[in-house]
Design a protein around this motif. Structure first.
Motif, PDB file in Angstrom:
ATOM      1  N   TYR A   1      17.137 -26.850 -14.598  1.00  0.00           N
ATOM      2  CA  TYR A   1      16.277 -27.573 -13.660  1.00  0.00           C
ATOM      3  C   TYR A   1      16.933 -27.619 -12.274  1.00  0.00           C
ATOM      4  CZ  TYR A   1      14.519 -28.968 -18.214  1.00  0.00           C
ATOM      5  OH  TYR A   1      14.044 -28.948 -19.512  1.00  0.00           O
ATOM      6  N   PRO A   2      16.573 -26.699 -11.392  1.00  0.00           N
ATOM      7  CA  PRO A   2      17.209 -26.643 -10.077  1.00  0.00           C
ATOM      8  C   PRO A   2      16.964 -27.898  -9.241  1.00  0.00           C
ATOM      9  CG  PRO A   2      16.042 -24.594 -10.555  1.00  0.00           C
ATOM     10  CD  PRO A   2      15.640 -25.569 -11.606  1.00  0.00           C
ATOM     11  N   GLY A   3      15.777 -28.516  -9.380  1.00  0.00           N
ATOM     12  CA  GLY A   3      15.460 -29.689  -8.564  1.00  0.00           C
ATOM     13  C   GLY A   3      16.439 -30.825  -8.738  1.00  0.00           C
ATOM     14  N   PRO A   4      16.627 -31.331  -9.953  1.00  0.00           N
ATOM     15  CA  PRO A   4      17.628 -32.386 -10.151  1.00  0.00           C
ATOM     16  C   PRO A   4      19.041 -31.956  -9.768  1.00  0.00           C
ATOM     17  CG  PRO A   4      16.143 -32.284 -12.031  1.00  0.00           C
ATOM     18  CD  PRO A   4      15.820 -31.101 -11.153  1.00  0.00           C
ATOM     19  N   LEU A   5      19.411 -30.730 -10.074  1.00  0.00           N
ATOM     20  CA  LEU A   5      20.758 -30.270  -9.752  1.00  0.00           C
ATOM     21  C   LEU A   5      21.037 -30.305  -8.254  1.00  0.00           C
ATOM     22  CD1 LEU A   5      21.016 -27.244 -12.204  1.00  0.00           C
ATOM     23  CD2 LEU A   5      22.628 -29.155 -12.118  1.00  0.00           C
ATOM     24  N   ALA A   6      20.005 -30.108  -7.447  1.00  0.00           N
ATOM     25  CA  ALA A   6      20.179 -30.059  -5.994  1.00  0.00           C
ATOM     26  C   ALA A   6      20.000 -31.420  -5.323  1.00  0.00           C
ATOM     27  CB  ALA A   6      19.193 -29.057  -5.382  1.00  0.00           C
ATOM     28  N   ASP A   7      19.511 -32.404  -6.056  1.00  0.00           N
ATOM     29  CA  ASP A   7      19.181 -33.706  -5.466  1.00  0.00           C
ATOM     30  C   ASP A   7      20.381 -34.651  -5.602  1.00  0.00           C
ATOM     31  OD1 ASP A   7      18.136 -36.266  -4.844  1.00  0.00           O
ATOM     32  OD2 ASP A   7      16.119 -35.633  -5.407  1.00  0.00           O
ATOM     33  N   VAL A   8      21.212 -34.684  -4.582  1.00  0.00           N
ATOM     34  CA  VAL A   8      22.452 -35.459  -4.641  1.00  0.00           C
ATOM     35  C   VAL A   8      22.165 -36.941  -4.843  1.00  0.00           C
ATOM     36  CG1 VAL A   8      24.482 -36.171  -3.328  1.00  0.00           C
ATOM     37  CG2 VAL A   8      23.770 -33.777  -3.321  1.00  0.00           C
ATOM     38  N   ASP A   9      21.188 -37.488  -4.137  1.00  0.00           N
ATOM     39  CA  ASP A   9      20.880 -38.911  -4.297  1.00  0.00           C
ATOM     40  C   ASP A   9      20.457 -39.234  -5.724  1.00  0.00           C
ATOM     41  OD1 ASP A   9      21.486 -39.569  -1.700  1.00  0.00           O
ATOM     42  OD2 ASP A   9      19.431 -39.387  -0.976  1.00  0.00           O
ATOM     43  N   PHE A  10      19.658 -38.362  -6.312  1.00  0.00           N
ATOM     44  CA  PHE A  10      19.195 -38.603  -7.673  1.00  0.00           C
ATOM     45  C   PHE A  10      20.357 -38.572  -8.662  1.00  0.00           C
ATOM     46  CE2 PHE A  10      17.138 -37.086 -11.677  1.00  0.00           C
ATOM     47  CZ  PHE A  10      16.298 -38.174 -11.867  1.00  0.00           C
ATOM     48  N   LEU A  11      21.288 -37.655  -8.468  1.00  0.00           N
ATOM     49  CA  LEU A  11      22.413 -37.528  -9.384  1.00  0.00           C
ATOM     50  C   LEU A  11      23.472 -38.593  -9.163  1.00  0.00           C
ATOM     51  CD1 LEU A  11      22.961 -33.654  -9.470  1.00  0.00           C
ATOM     52  CD2 LEU A  11      21.712 -35.083 -11.100  1.00  0.00           C
ATOM     53  N   ALA A  12      23.669 -39.007  -7.914  1.00  0.00           N
ATOM     54  CA  ALA A  12      24.799 -39.872  -7.598  1.00  0.00           C
ATOM     55  C   ALA A  12      24.438 -41.344  -7.452  1.00  0.00           C
ATOM     56  CB  ALA A  12      25.463 -39.395  -6.305  1.00  0.00           C
ATOM     57  N   ARG A  13      23.206 -41.649  -7.069  1.00  0.00           N
ATOM     58  CA  ARG A  13      22.893 -43.040  -6.732  1.00  0.00           C
ATOM     59  C   ARG A  13      21.617 -43.576  -7.375  1.00  0.00           C
ATOM     60  NH1 ARG A  13      25.560 -40.952  -2.427  1.00  0.00           N
ATOM     61  NH2 ARG A  13      23.779 -39.777  -1.677  1.00  0.00           N
ATOM     62  N   ASP A  14      20.590 -42.777  -7.461  1.00  0.00           N
ATOM     63  CA  ASP A  14      19.284 -43.310  -7.843  1.00  0.00           C
ATOM     64  C   ASP A  14      19.103 -43.474  -9.340  1.00  0.00           C
ATOM     65  OD1 ASP A  14      18.738 -43.277  -5.173  1.00  0.00           O
ATOM     66  OD2 ASP A  14      17.419 -41.529  -5.219  1.00  0.00           O
ATOM     67  N   ALA A  15      19.951 -42.828 -10.145  1.00  0.00           N
ATOM     68  CA  ALA A  15      19.790 -42.882 -11.601  1.00  0.00           C
ATOM     69  C   ALA A  15      21.153 -42.917 -12.270  1.00  0.00           C
ATOM     70  CB  ALA A  15      18.990 -41.677 -12.105  1.00  0.00           C
ATOM     71  N   VAL A  16      21.168 -43.489 -13.469  1.00  0.00           N
ATOM     72  CA  VAL A  16      22.332 -43.433 -14.344  1.00  0.00           C
ATOM     73  C   VAL A  16      22.095 -42.275 -15.308  1.00  0.00           C
ATOM     74  CG1 VAL A  16      23.680 -44.630 -16.106  1.00  0.00           C
ATOM     75  CG2 VAL A  16      22.708 -45.921 -14.192  1.00  0.00           C
ATOM     76  N   HIS A  17      22.955 -41.268 -15.271  1.00  0.00           N
ATOM     77  CA  HIS A  17      22.751 -40.066 -16.065  1.00  0.00           C
ATOM     78  C   HIS A  17      23.659 -40.092 -17.294  1.00  0.00           C
ATOM     79  CE1 HIS A  17      20.175 -38.072 -13.102  1.00  0.00           C
ATOM     80  NE2 HIS A  17      20.909 -38.738 -12.224  1.00  0.00           N
ATOM     81  N   THR A  18      23.047 -39.959 -18.464  1.00  0.00           N
ATOM     82  CA  THR A  18      23.774 -39.965 -19.727  1.00  0.00           C
ATOM     83  C   THR A  18      23.411 -38.708 -20.507  1.00  0.00           C
ATOM     84  OG1 THR A  18      22.055 -41.221 -20.910  1.00  0.00           O
ATOM     85  CG2 THR A  18      23.734 -42.493 -19.727  1.00  0.00           C
ATOM     86  N   PHE A  19      24.216 -38.395 -21.530  1.00  0.00           N
ATOM     87  CA  PHE A  19      24.103 -37.097 -22.189  1.00  0.00           C
ATOM     88  C   PHE A  19      24.221 -37.259 -23.704  1.00  0.00           C
ATOM     89  CE2 PHE A  19      25.426 -36.559 -17.884  1.00  0.00           C
ATOM     90  CZ  PHE A  19      24.759 -35.419 -17.449  1.00  0.00           C
ATOM     91  N   LEU A  20      23.405 -36.472 -24.418  1.00  0.00           N
ATOM     92  CA  LEU A  20      23.415 -36.465 -25.884  1.00  0.00           C
ATOM     93  C   LEU A  20      23.694 -35.041 -26.350  1.00  0.00           C
ATOM     94  CD1 LEU A  20      22.891 -37.734 -28.687  1.00  0.00           C
ATOM     95  CD2 LEU A  20      20.442 -37.339 -28.293  1.00  0.00           C
ATOM     96  N   ILE A  21      24.730 -34.881 -27.173  1.00  0.00           N
ATOM     97  CA  ILE A  21      25.131 -33.563 -27.642  1.00  0.00           C
ATOM     98  C   ILE A  21      25.008 -33.479 -29.161  1.00  0.00           C
ATOM     99  CG2 ILE A  21      26.673 -33.116 -25.705  1.00  0.00           C
ATOM    100  CD1 ILE A  21      29.034 -33.875 -27.532  1.00  0.00           C
ATOM    101  N   ARG A  22      25.033 -32.264 -29.656  1.00  0.00           N
ATOM    102  CA  ARG A  22      25.083 -31.982 -31.084  1.00  0.00           C
ATOM    103  C   ARG A  22      25.767 -30.631 -31.237  1.00  0.00           C
ATOM    104  NH1 ARG A  22      19.924 -31.175 -35.277  1.00  0.00           N
ATOM    105  NH2 ARG A  22      21.119 -31.595 -37.207  1.00  0.00           N
TER     106      ARG A  22
END
Length: 242
Positions: A80-101
């Protein structure tokens, strides 16, 4: 803007069950796979509004968060290029968490539904890229949970997850009534297990494929395993209640 919590996950990693738990809480507006739905179908629904680009989707999520807390989960079958390029979204506007298997299990489960699964669709490399990008932009490492921990001890894992991201732990949300949800209808065949579920459970069946020795799937595993191992090294380790 209210809180935005994102769960980025591998496909076939019990992420839809996690979504179901977050919906059961009742304190978040929940979105199911908005980015992958836009990639697959050309559009996605956000609170009754169809959006057809990643830029519009990011704006719609932010707008929705103006009315209350938002949780979305998405899978990294695609990049997803959009989220990857959106610094505010990644750094400030959201809490990003990850689920692996473990990719061995993800590949076997994916193959059972799509025998022609392509290497990139396993998603570990894409997930790792997102994780690295968030890590570069934020002072604390983002939360990573492993699906095996989640099904082995849902209470401890979810409690630890909630503590780390600063939301209340609601034990009653760990169980729910079986049934369908409107968000799943466009991709219904992928969600049969969670429709029938009442909580987090381990797989009850086996998949009729040996990933390690398969002429194609073994290559998928070899490609994604190092990315999984790096993410697993940073996973949240739950501590069972005494």
């Amino acid at each position: 803007m209210h809180q935005i919590v994102a769960l980025w996950s591998l496909p076939r990693s019990r992420s839809t069950a996690f979504f179901r738990m977050m919906a059961e809480r009742g304190d978040f507006h929940v979105l199911h796979e908005p980015f992958s739905n836009r990639a697959e179908f050309g559009h996605t629904d956000v609170a009754g509004h169809l959006v057809d680009s990643e830029r519009a989707l990011l704006a719609s999520i932010r707008s929705l968060a103006g009315r209350g807390p938002v949780f979305f989960k998405d899978t990294t079958d695609e990049r997803y290029p959009g989220p990857l390029a959106d610094v505010d979204f990644l750094a400030r506007d959201a809490v990003h968490t990850f689920l692996i298997r473990h990719p061995r299990d993800t590949i076997a489960s994916y193959h059972a539904l799509n025998p022609h699964v392509r290497r990139h669709q396993i998603g570990v490399a894409h997930l790792h890229e997102l994780y690295q990008r968030v890590t570069e932009l934020t002072p604390c490492r983002p939360v990573v949970i492993d699906a095996d921990d989640l099904v082995a001890d849902p209470e401890a894992t979810v409690r630890a997850y909630c503590d780390r991201i600063g939301i209340p732990y609601l034990p009653e949300a760990l169980t729910w009534a079986p049934g369908d949800r409107v968000e799943w209808r466009s991709t219904a065949r992928w969600h049969g297990d969670v429709r029938a579920s009442t909580g987090f459970t381990a797989d009850t069946g086996t998949h009729d494929v040996d990933v390690v020795d398969h002429p194609v799937l073994a290559g998928h595993l070899a490609h994604h395993l190092p990315f999984y191992q790096e993410l697993h090294r940073h996973r949240l380790i739950p501590h069972p209640a005494r």
